[in-house]
Design a protein around this motif. Structure first.
Motif, PDB file in Angstrom:
ATOM      1  N   GLU A   1       0.956  -1.320   0.028  1.00  0.00           N
ATOM      2  CA  GLU A   1       0.090   0.075   0.051  1.00  0.00           C
ATOM      3  C   GLU A   1       0.818   1.197  -0.067  1.00  0.00           C
ATOM      4  O   GLU A   1       0.366   2.356  -0.248  1.00  0.00           O
ATOM      5  N   ASP A   2       2.009   1.243   0.533  1.00  0.00           N
ATOM      6  CA  ASP A   2       2.879   2.295   0.785  1.00  0.00           C
ATOM      7  C   ASP A   2       4.234   2.351   0.101  1.00  0.00           C
ATOM      8  O   ASP A   2       5.100   1.823   0.342  1.00  0.00           O
ATOM      9  N   ASP A   3       4.283   2.925  -1.349  1.00  0.00           N
ATOM     10  CA  ASP A   3       5.433   2.741  -1.841  1.00  0.00           C
ATOM     11  C   ASP A   3       6.667   3.417  -1.428  1.00  0.00           C
ATOM     12  O   ASP A   3       8.133   3.017  -1.512  1.00  0.00           O
ATOM     13  N   SER A   4       6.505   4.444  -0.556  1.00  0.00           N
ATOM     14  CA  SER A   4       7.579   5.114   0.255  1.00  0.00           C
ATOM     15  C   SER A   4       8.351   4.223   1.169  1.00  0.00           C
ATOM     16  O   SER A   4       9.584   4.277   1.468  1.00  0.00           O
ATOM     17  N   ARG A   5       7.821   3.125   1.423  1.00  0.00           N
ATOM     18  CA  ARG A   5       8.287   2.207   2.365  1.00  0.00           C
ATOM     19  C   ARG A   5       8.994   1.052   1.818  1.00  0.00           C
ATOM     20  O   ARG A   5       9.673   0.179   2.279  1.00  0.00           O
ATOM     21  N   THR A   6       8.339   0.837   0.554  1.00  0.00           N
ATOM     22  CA  THR A   6       8.856  -0.493  -0.135  1.00  0.00           C
ATOM     23  C   THR A   6      10.520  -0.228  -0.667  1.00  0.00           C
ATOM     24  O   THR A   6      11.089  -1.054  -0.345  1.00  0.00           O
ATOM     25  N   VAL A   7      10.835   0.898  -0.998  1.00  0.00           N
ATOM     26  CA  VAL A   7      12.207   1.051  -1.648  1.00  0.00           C
ATOM     27  C   VAL A   7      13.179   0.716  -0.570  1.00  0.00           C
ATOM     28  O   VAL A   7      13.943  -0.215  -0.762  1.00  0.00           O
ATOM     29  N   PRO A   8      13.045   1.406   0.797  1.00  0.00           N
ATOM     30  CA  PRO A   8      13.858   1.274   1.754  1.00  0.00           C
ATOM     31  C   PRO A   8      14.066  -0.214   2.094  1.00  0.00           C
ATOM     32  O   PRO A   8      15.101  -0.721   2.614  1.00  0.00           O
ATOM     33  N   GLN A   9      12.834  -0.947   2.165  1.00  0.00           N
ATOM     34  CA  GLN A   9      12.727  -2.280   2.863  1.00  0.00           C
ATOM     35  C   GLN A   9      13.487  -3.323   1.590  1.00  0.00           C
ATOM     36  O   GLN A   9      14.434  -4.343   1.970  1.00  0.00           O
ATOM     37  N   LEU A  10      13.331  -3.069   0.239  1.00  0.00           N
ATOM     38  CA  LEU A  10      13.769  -3.790  -0.901  1.00  0.00           C
ATOM     39  C   LEU A  10      15.545  -3.388  -0.756  1.00  0.00           C
ATOM     40  O   LEU A  10      16.331  -4.385  -0.994  1.00  0.00           O
ATOM     41  N   GLU A  11      15.856  -2.284  -0.511  1.00  0.00           N
ATOM     42  CA  GLU A  11      17.143  -1.881  -0.326  1.00  0.00           C
ATOM     43  C   GLU A  11      18.075  -2.503   0.639  1.00  0.00           C
ATOM     44  O   GLU A  11      19.067  -3.002   0.788  1.00  0.00           O
ATOM     45  N   ARG A  12      17.451  -2.712   1.699  1.00  0.00           N
ATOM     46  CA  ARG A  12      17.765  -3.334   3.003  1.00  0.00           C
ATOM     47  C   ARG A  12      17.972  -4.852   2.673  1.00  0.00           C
ATOM     48  O   ARG A  12      18.919  -5.717   3.118  1.00  0.00           O
ATOM     49  N   ARG A  13      17.012  -5.660   2.098  1.00  0.00           N
ATOM     50  CA  ARG A  13      17.160  -6.756   1.598  1.00  0.00           C
ATOM     51  C   ARG A  13      18.220  -7.179   0.741  1.00  0.00           C
ATOM     52  O   ARG A  13      19.006  -8.035   1.179  1.00  0.00           O
ATOM     53  N   THR A  14      18.490  -6.128  -0.257  1.00  0.00           N
ATOM     54  CA  THR A  14      19.766  -6.314  -0.937  1.00  0.00           C
ATOM     55  C   THR A  14      21.221  -6.203  -0.297  1.00  0.00           C
ATOM     56  O   THR A  14      22.114  -7.126  -0.508  1.00  0.00           O
ATOM     57  N   GLU A  15      21.079  -5.279   0.670  1.00  0.00           N
ATOM     58  CA  GLU A  15      22.226  -5.436   1.545  1.00  0.00           C
ATOM     59  C   GLU A  15      22.441  -6.525   2.399  1.00  0.00           C
ATOM     60  O   GLU A  15      23.478  -7.059   2.349  1.00  0.00           O
ATOM     61  N   ASP A  16      21.297  -7.064   2.849  1.00  0.00           N
ATOM     62  CA  ASP A  16      21.333  -8.336   3.732  1.00  0.00           C
ATOM     63  C   ASP A  16      21.885  -9.583   2.572  1.00  0.00           C
ATOM     64  O   ASP A  16      22.696 -10.275   3.062  1.00  0.00           O
ATOM     65  N   LEU A  17      21.511  -9.601   1.624  1.00  0.00           N
ATOM     66  CA  LEU A  17      21.859 -10.693   0.634  1.00  0.00           C
ATOM     67  C   LEU A  17      23.485 -10.683   0.210  1.00  0.00           C
ATOM     68  O   LEU A  17      24.184 -11.437   0.210  1.00  0.00           O
ATOM     69  N   SER A  18      23.730  -9.247   0.026  1.00  0.00           N
ATOM     70  CA  SER A  18      25.206  -9.183  -0.297  1.00  0.00           C
ATOM     71  C   SER A  18      26.034  -9.555   0.866  1.00  0.00           C
ATOM     72  O   SER A  18      27.237  -9.879   0.747  1.00  0.00           O
ATOM     73  N   GLY A  19      25.716  -9.055   1.960  1.00  0.00           N
ATOM     74  CA  GLY A  19      26.375  -9.568   3.297  1.00  0.00           C
ATOM     75  C   GLY A  19      26.646 -11.102   3.664  1.00  0.00           C
ATOM     76  O   GLY A  19      27.435 -11.608   3.604  1.00  0.00           O
TER      77      GLY A  19
END
Length: 62
Positions: A14-32
């Motif tokens: 419902e809230d695109d403004s929260r989606t991008v930071p959550q997906l960026e955090r996921r990408t960082e976690d996967l990279s780690g």
């Protein structure tokens, strides 16, 4: 012997403004995990009400 770990990310549908930071955090976690020798084994997405839940399963051979 293999080590298995998971990353669970809950993304608002419902809230695109929260989606991008959550997906960026996921990408960082996967990279780690990748830097620690893990390989992405599977990704499952589940629609749940206002959210989409992403479950990444990672493995590493010890």
């Amino acid at each position: 012997m293999a080590t298995i770990d998971t990353i669970t990310t809950r993304v608002s549908r419902e809230d695109d403004s929260r989606t991008v930071p959550q997906l960026e955090r996921r990408t960082e976690d996967l990279s780690g995990f990748a830097r620690s020798g893990y390989t992405l084994a599977s990704t499952v997405t589940v629609a749940s009400g206002e959210y989409t839940i992403i479950i990444d399963t990672l493995t590493r051979n010890d």
